[in-house]
Design a protein around this motif. Sequence first.
Motif, PDB file in Angstrom:
ATOM      1  N   LEU A 130     -38.643  26.057 -13.254  1.00  0.00           N
ATOM      2  CA  LEU A 130     -38.521  26.585 -14.619  1.00  0.00           C
ATOM      3  C   LEU A 130     -39.707  26.148 -15.473  1.00  0.00           C
ATOM      4  O   LEU A 130     -40.240  26.940 -16.265  1.00  0.00           O
ATOM      5  N   ILE A 131     -40.131  24.900 -15.303  1.00  0.00           N
ATOM      6  CA  ILE A 131     -41.274  24.414 -16.088  1.00  0.00           C
ATOM      7  C   ILE A 131     -42.553  25.132 -15.657  1.00  0.00           C
ATOM      8  O   ILE A 131     -43.376  25.516 -16.505  1.00  0.00           O
ATOM      9  N   ARG A 132     -42.741  25.326 -14.348  1.00  0.00           N
ATOM     10  CA  ARG A 132     -43.935  26.039 -13.877  1.00  0.00           C
ATOM     11  C   ARG A 132     -43.990  27.459 -14.438  1.00  0.00           C
ATOM     12  O   ARG A 132     -45.063  27.965 -14.785  1.00  0.00           O
ATOM     13  N   ASP A 133     -42.828  28.109 -14.539  1.00  0.00           N
ATOM     14  CA  ASP A 133     -42.787  29.500 -14.978  1.00  0.00           C
ATOM     15  C   ASP A 133     -42.894  29.644 -16.496  1.00  0.00           C
ATOM     16  O   ASP A 133     -43.477  30.618 -16.985  1.00  0.00           O
ATOM     17  N   HIS A 134     -42.330  28.699 -17.244  1.00  0.00           N
ATOM     18  CA  HIS A 134     -42.206  28.891 -18.692  1.00  0.00           C
ATOM     19  C   HIS A 134     -42.958  27.864 -19.542  1.00  0.00           C
ATOM     20  O   HIS A 134     -43.287  28.162 -20.695  1.00  0.00           O
ATOM     21  N   LEU A 136     -45.671  21.039 -19.581  1.00  0.00           N
ATOM     22  CA  LEU A 136     -44.680  19.949 -19.556  1.00  0.00           C
ATOM     23  C   LEU A 136     -44.448  19.407 -18.148  1.00  0.00           C
ATOM     24  O   LEU A 136     -43.514  18.617 -17.952  1.00  0.00           O
ATOM     25  N   PHE A 137     -45.295  19.780 -17.180  1.00  0.00           N
ATOM     26  CA  PHE A 137     -45.014  19.399 -15.790  1.00  0.00           C
ATOM     27  C   PHE A 137     -44.951  17.886 -15.608  1.00  0.00           C
ATOM     28  O   PHE A 137     -44.129  17.383 -14.837  1.00  0.00           O
ATOM     29  N   ASP A 138     -45.821  17.155 -16.298  1.00  0.00           N
ATOM     30  CA  ASP A 138     -45.798  15.694 -16.153  1.00  0.00           C
ATOM     31  C   ASP A 138     -44.500  15.078 -16.670  1.00  0.00           C
ATOM     32  O   ASP A 138     -44.186  13.923 -16.363  1.00  0.00           O
ATOM     33  N   TRP A 139     -43.732  15.845 -17.451  1.00  0.00           N
ATOM     34  CA  TRP A 139     -42.451  15.372 -17.950  1.00  0.00           C
ATOM     35  C   TRP A 139     -41.279  15.903 -17.129  1.00  0.00           C
ATOM     36  O   TRP A 139     -40.110  15.692 -17.492  1.00  0.00           O
ATOM     37  N   SER A 140     -41.579  16.582 -16.026  1.00  0.00           N
ATOM     38  CA  SER A 140     -40.520  17.255 -15.266  1.00  0.00           C
ATOM     39  C   SER A 140     -39.481  16.279 -14.721  1.00  0.00           C
ATOM     40  O   SER A 140     -38.275  16.579 -14.726  1.00  0.00           O
TER      41      SER A 140
END
Length: 543
Positions: free
Chosen positions: A299-303, A307-311
């Motif tokens: 979801l983070i990659r798509d939207h 924020l990936f580092d906070w995944s």
Amino acid sequence: MTSKVPFRVLQSLGLLLCLIFSLAAPSFAQQTDPKPLIDALSKADFGEAEKLIGQLAATGDARLVPALNAFSEGDLYFRKSDNLVFIGKAAGSSYELIDPVTGASAGQAAKNAVTKIKINNSLRRVIRSAMGGLTLMSPDRGVRLQAADAVLRSPSAENLELLETAISKETDGEVKARMVEARAVSLLSSDRSIDEKRAAIQTIKNYGGRNAIGVLMGASAGLDPSLKGDVDAAIASIESGQRLWDIGQNVWYGVSLGSVLLLAAIGLAITFGVMGIINMAHGEMVMLGAYSTFVVQQLIRDHAPGLFDWSLAIALPVAFLVTGAVGLVVERGVIRFLYGRPLETLLATWGVSLILQQTIRSIFGPTNQEVGNPSWMSGSFPVGGMTITWNRMWIIAFSLSIFVALLVVMKKSSFGLNMRAVTQNRRMASSMGIKTPWVDAFTFALGSGIAGIAGVALSQIDNVSPNLGQSYIIDSFMVVVFGGVGNLWGTLVGALSLGVLNKFLEPSVGAVLGKILVLVLIILFIQKRPRGLFALKGRAVEA
């Protein structure tokens, strides 16, 4: 008087011109066109090509890096009509020719009009060393460090002068230390004096490590016989120190494995201790936590890729709530009807584990799913002769923080008080007004939620697949039984002890036999202490 003035003016101009030329001489030498050396590769055999690469490296011209890189990758060609050398890029039925020095386009040529310059592995090693030398003076610290590493891996006497110049100008401590090490390694294959080589052997010994042993053993054949004693003494000293670092590395690996076992087992210790349930679906709760992480990252990659580092921080509460809810449903729907019937509970939870596995296979497929590492969990750093990876370091810190948080919940909260009361004497707790069925339900949900959190951490070091939990369920039960059923401190000591023991057994007897030996040792231990290292206390337990 008038005749002397022009002479003095001319004399001053002459001195000024000499001064200008003397100052400009190094830069003129630096700007000498290296193109003839590159063009000479068109007629050179492998031995001659090695000499030409050494001469190219000696120019110190960083513009040659693309050409050498193209040569290493087999993209260097010479034109048959004039034997000029170019970097060639395929463009349909022809090649686009690029000047190897300036990088400018030189037009196109038909494929039958050019010939690829042949290369072998020996030449590639020489090229790597030359490229390292040419980038030692880069303004980018990372490039300089990589260049020093390249020279260290492929030492060459041709790079000595460049290394010494770079060392004299280097201000970064880590880069300079790497360059000094690379210089020492390169010096062993040069024609420098014996005293310099003896000092280089001492430098390599001081840095130590397995690579140093390989360098000294490889160089010993070509060294003066008078240096053999120095080489042998240096190798013996490095091996002695390395044995201590190997022990430390095994302890570190054991602690990191123990932290993984702690995460996987700590939830099981709670449910097993309070409820007496042999939960064979505990591994699937770990698996659900890992898949929750996968979904959050997708979801983070798509939207919101920023924020990936906070995944992982986002995935933690999600995994806890998802697996906790599943655990609550399983307890209310299946397990609460089977209390006091351990065999039926074992079979029922095994059936639940199969259902959960097949559900995940139906939704996500049977193959492994990719879960990425945030930047702050990637890479490693050296500590003496050991290598510490950031993901393992963070997992150890995370597992200990979960352990401390659980201790606080157990000791300071009313829920923890009720849980301990039910653990020590269920009938007495019930007579005091504690709703033991709901304590059981929320305890099972808490244990499942912690297993989900463990899955978040394990997704960073293991394959995320429907079978993920099966890898840890047996080890988790061994940790709980060895440490003492229902005791958090016992779980911590048991996990770390089994982790370190596994890592010391594996190098000598292998991974499979090592696990068998650990199991045998636990069985023998339980014969002497049936309640584990830290036995629970209470009237119900004593009875």
